[in-house]
Each structure stands twice: as C-alpha cells, then as structure tokens.
Design a protein around this motif. Sequence first.
Motif, short mmCIF file in Angstrom:
data_model
loop_
_atom_site.label_atom_id
_atom_site.label_comp_id
_atom_site.label_asym_id
_atom_site.label_seq_id
_atom_site.Cartn_x
_atom_site.Cartn_y
_atom_site.Cartn_z
N SER A 197 -22.46 -4.43 14.52
CA SER A 197 -21.25 -5.39 13.80
C SER A 197 -20.52 -6.22 14.60
O SER A 197 -20.16 -7.17 14.80
CB SER A 197 -20.44 -4.35 12.97
N VAL A 198 -20.10 -5.53 15.78
CA VAL A 198 -19.41 -6.16 16.76
C VAL A 198 -19.91 -7.36 17.51
O VAL A 198 -19.40 -8.26 17.56
CB VAL A 198 -18.68 -4.91 17.79
N ALA A 222 -20.32 -10.13 15.03
CA ALA A 222 -18.88 -10.86 14.91
C ALA A 222 -18.48 -11.58 16.30
O ALA A 222 -17.81 -12.64 16.05
CB ALA A 222 -17.94 -9.81 14.63
N GLU A 223 -18.92 -10.98 17.35
CA GLU A 223 -18.49 -11.72 18.82
C GLU A 223 -19.13 -12.93 18.58
O GLU A 223 -18.60 -13.98 19.35
CB GLU A 223 -18.64 -10.85 19.80
N ASN A 257 -17.90 -5.35 6.73
CA ASN A 257 -17.76 -4.83 8.12
C ASN A 257 -17.82 -5.97 9.15
O ASN A 257 -16.70 -5.85 9.99
CB ASN A 257 -18.84 -3.98 8.16
N ILE A 258 -18.70 -6.86 9.16
CA ILE A 258 -18.60 -7.72 10.33
C ILE A 258 -17.58 -8.92 9.92
O ILE A 258 -16.72 -9.30 10.83
CB ILE A 258 -20.04 -8.54 10.32
N SER A 288 -14.85 -8.49 8.48
CA SER A 288 -13.39 -7.97 8.86
C SER A 288 -13.03 -7.82 10.33
O SER A 288 -12.07 -7.93 10.80
CB SER A 288 -13.33 -6.43 8.00
N ILE A 289 -14.23 -7.69 11.17
CA ILE A 289 -13.97 -7.81 12.61
C ILE A 289 -13.63 -9.26 13.06
O ILE A 289 -12.97 -9.45 13.76
CB ILE A 289 -15.22 -7.20 13.19
N ASP A 298 -9.99 -9.77 12.32
CA ASP A 298 -9.33 -9.27 13.39
C ASP A 298 -9.18 -10.27 14.55
O ASP A 298 -8.35 -10.54 15.15
CB ASP A 298 -9.60 -7.77 13.70
N ARG A 299 -10.30 -10.58 14.90
CA ARG A 299 -10.34 -11.47 16.36
C ARG A 299 -9.72 -12.75 15.85
O ARG A 299 -9.01 -13.32 16.93
CB ARG A 299 -11.99 -11.97 16.75
N LEU A 326 -6.12 -5.75 6.46
CA LEU A 326 -6.64 -6.63 7.35
C LEU A 326 -5.94 -7.88 7.64
O LEU A 326 -6.21 -8.50 8.64
CB LEU A 326 -8.16 -7.09 6.62
N HIS A 340 -20.34 -14.45 6.07
CA HIS A 340 -20.79 -12.84 6.53
C HIS A 340 -20.89 -12.13 5.25
O HIS A 340 -20.36 -11.08 4.74
CB HIS A 340 -19.46 -12.19 7.29
#
Length: 526
Positions: free
Chosen positions: A100-101, A104-105, A152-153, A155-156, A159-160, A183, A203
């Motif tokens: 996921s991280v 997302a990145e 999940n993705i 929401s990351i 955040d970023r 969030l 996503h």
Amino acid sequence: MYRVLISDKLGDDAVRILEGRNIEVTFDPAIGKDPARLMEVIGDFDGLAIRSATKVTADVISKAKNLKVVGRAGIGVDNIDIPAATASGIAVMNTPFGNSVTTAEHAIAMMFALARQIPQANESTQAGKWEKSRFMGLELYGKTLGLIGCGNIGSIVADRARGLRMKVVAFDPYLTPERAVELGVESVDLETLLKRADVITLHTPLTDGTRNILNDEALAKTKKGVRIVNCARGGLVDEDALYAALESGQVGGAALDVFATEPATEHKLFGRDDVVCTPHLGASTNEAQENVAIQIAEQIADYLLVGAVSNALNMASVTAEEAPRLKPYISLAEHLGTLAGQVIKGPLTGFEINLAGKVCDLNAAPMTAAALAGVMREQLEGVNLVNAEAVAEERGVKITQSTTHSSAHFDSTISLTVKTAEDERTYVGALFGGEPRLVRVGDIRLEGSFSKNMLLLRNNDKPGFIGALGNILSDAGINIATFHLGRGGADGTAIALVATDEPVSDEVVKKILTLPQALSAYALHF
C-alpha cells in the motif's frame, strides 16, 4: 506435515518462514509458467503461494485434490479462478496492504512528475538542450486533489497530499463521515469531485461499476486542464476518451502506471509530451516485494496450522488470536450440523443458527459455516467451511443467523434449526470442559457427548423400551459405551443418545423401529 508449493519468485524469506513452522516447501518458480507441469504436481500440495505469473485456472483446481489454500503475494487476483476455488473448498487469500505505501508513493511521484514535467525535462537536458522556458510546471500547493477511492491506498495518498498542503476531496461510497473527518478529507459525490479537482487520482478496484469511470462524459465535466493519475487498475480510465480530452486540452496531462491491456508495448498515448507512463511499477520496490512475500507465507502457515484466516476473498476472516478461542465452538457447530444432516429427510431448504451467551462475543461467521458444512456434507461431497455458504445459496437455502446475549442454563449455547420441505428439527449444543455436548433435541433436554458411532432414538416414554433396546443391541453383538436419556417432551416422548463400540447397521435400526414404543431411530457417525 503440510506441503506448500511456491511457483513464483517469492524469495528466501517466504521459504524460511514456512519451513520454520515445520511445513515442507517446494520452491520452483519455473512451474508457474508451465500450466501443464503445474497440473501434474498440484495434487501433492496443501498450499500454493504465487505472484502473477501462475494462473490458477479451473483446470488446475480440478487436479488439486489436497489443496486447501492459495495465497497471492499482492493485491490482484485476476489470475485465480475464485469461483472454481470456492466450489472446491479452497481458501483464496491475498495481501492487500503489503504494498500500500509503495503504491501510494508511486502515485504521489507520478503526480509530481506530471506537474513538473520531470521525465520530459530530464530527456531534454540530457540531450544537451537547455529548454528552461519550455517546461512551465504546476504548483501543487493549495490545489485540490480528487481521490476516486479512499480505501487503504487512497487514504495514504490523502495523508501525503495534505502534507503538501493540498485540499483533498474524495468519492468513495464506503467512506463514512467519521472516517472522512479522521483522514481530513471532504467526502463528495463523483460529479462534485470532477468539477472541483485540479488533479484526479484513482484508487479503486476494477469492477463492473468502476470500469471506465473516467469516460467521455465524466472527463467533459472536469476542470479545464485537469491532470489525471492512474496507478490502480487499467480500465478505470477510458483510454480513447482520455486521448480525445488531451487533444482538446480538456485534460492537461496524464500519468499512467496501468493500462487496459498489459504489457502495453504500443499505445496511442505513448510519445506525447503531456503523458507520463511507467510499466506497472506501483508495487515495485524491494520493501514491498519482501513484505508481501513474508505476509503471504505467514497467512498460509496460520491457515494450515491453526485455522486463522487473513485477507481471504471467499471466506470469513479469523485472526490467529481468535482461532484458539473459536476452535471448540467451531467443533461444536460442526458436530450439531453433522447430526442434523444425518437425520433430516430431503434437501435442505432453511438453516437457522442462534448463538447465546458469551459465544456472542466471538466471530460468528466461521461457526455458521462449520454448522452449515456439517449439514450439507451429509448430502453433497466436498463441502467445507470455505464453500458451504456458496453451495447453500446456489441451492436456494435460506440462511438465518441470530444472537441472544444471555443463556439460561449455560455460559454459551449454539442452537441449530434445519428445515426441509417435509421436516424441521432443532438441536442445541454447549461445551463441557471444552468438549462439544448435545444438550437439547427439540423441546427435550439431555446431556450427551458425541462419539464415533451413535444412535439417536425417540420413543414414547413408557416402560420396557430401554430393556428391549438393550436386547436388540446385545443380539447384534453391539456393546453400549454410554447412554444419555432425556424425558419430558410435550407429546409424552423421550430421547436417547446412545454411543456404541461398533457401528449400528440398517438392519439393527429396522429391528429397533419394530418396538411398539419406538418413534424414530437414526444411526449416526462422527
């Protein structure tokens, strides 16, 4: 010892984890690319760990006579025939959070690359040009990011993006108001998102409802010059519509990591200055690949060894912490179901399960599946916890689950009512010292343990029946191990649950039914 085949490149850590838990591992990535070879060997294994190269088709599943679980290291399961696996009672798991991280990145990186034209500027500069005025970028600060999908993705990514001081709006039918507040995003409908977003990133899974969610009509509603980022699934964006919108200037640029057809070696979007493309790199970091390999190895081991179910796509989840507490109740539910399945006449039409007392605090789904499997495997082969509910639904069985948070006589009970066109029967069980017991049949209470060979008898509560029963069993050379009696039926009847050292034949059952007090007799096997 359980055996697991790893037919894709998962790495040494996955092998180490499985072997460390006393599971025999065959690691052969070449098998995943050879369907014929896979079908030859799959029958020897209890578990199969894969990535994307292995295709677990219905033909492969038909040869997998011992297979209990397929684990996909990654989120996509397009290469697994889940309906065929379910029908064969094989659990299918994936690792939806392991990358996921990383994904997302990559979406954030693609957004930056698109906003500042980094790939094009890099190519120009390395070619010896200095085209500073050509590459006028977009500042992301203060812009509105529109998320289609905020799981999940997503929401990351949110955040970023908030860390970049972007405003974030999200369209997701499953996003609750409380989660949106947590969030820091604004939950909106799709049309509002299209109108407000400066950048749109996707996503969401590819389903019939999301396929081409960004089509001609949707893109026409966006802000002029909107940027589109897709690192989720090819097919979410109508690529022909995107091309037309880029041509007209309605869309200012696109960054794509996924395509409707992959590998995408040729495409009308390739070669454009306003498009950035990567070859499905969302999960392509060493950390992500290692994480999902470790995670799927642990999930397969937990499932085979303790019955824990994580990230399954075709059965209820059971954590490793829950599994030991659930195990005796699952056994009780399965025993009740097995009893009911041997007694009912005709196909099952209705199934009701009630949990009463402290058991209500536990995960009900596996107990329901166990009871249902117990009933249905007496009528059909190959039914287990994985496929019981699917098999029942295919046959139009009405399934009802309920809970009662108090139990009059026990800490916890499980009550099972099964119905056919001709019949309806209720059985209630409880645990004694962790062992399953039958404590009620219909309206009659008793207390009896389950044994390999048993008789369940109903008779008019009048003298002579028990003695006559003993004579019939004695004449047949059948020794009584235990005898549990329940009396007080509303119709003046009694119930006997008799464990025997030997199986009771149909002939002996017929003799029992000739006794004048006998109403019903069933030989049971557990």
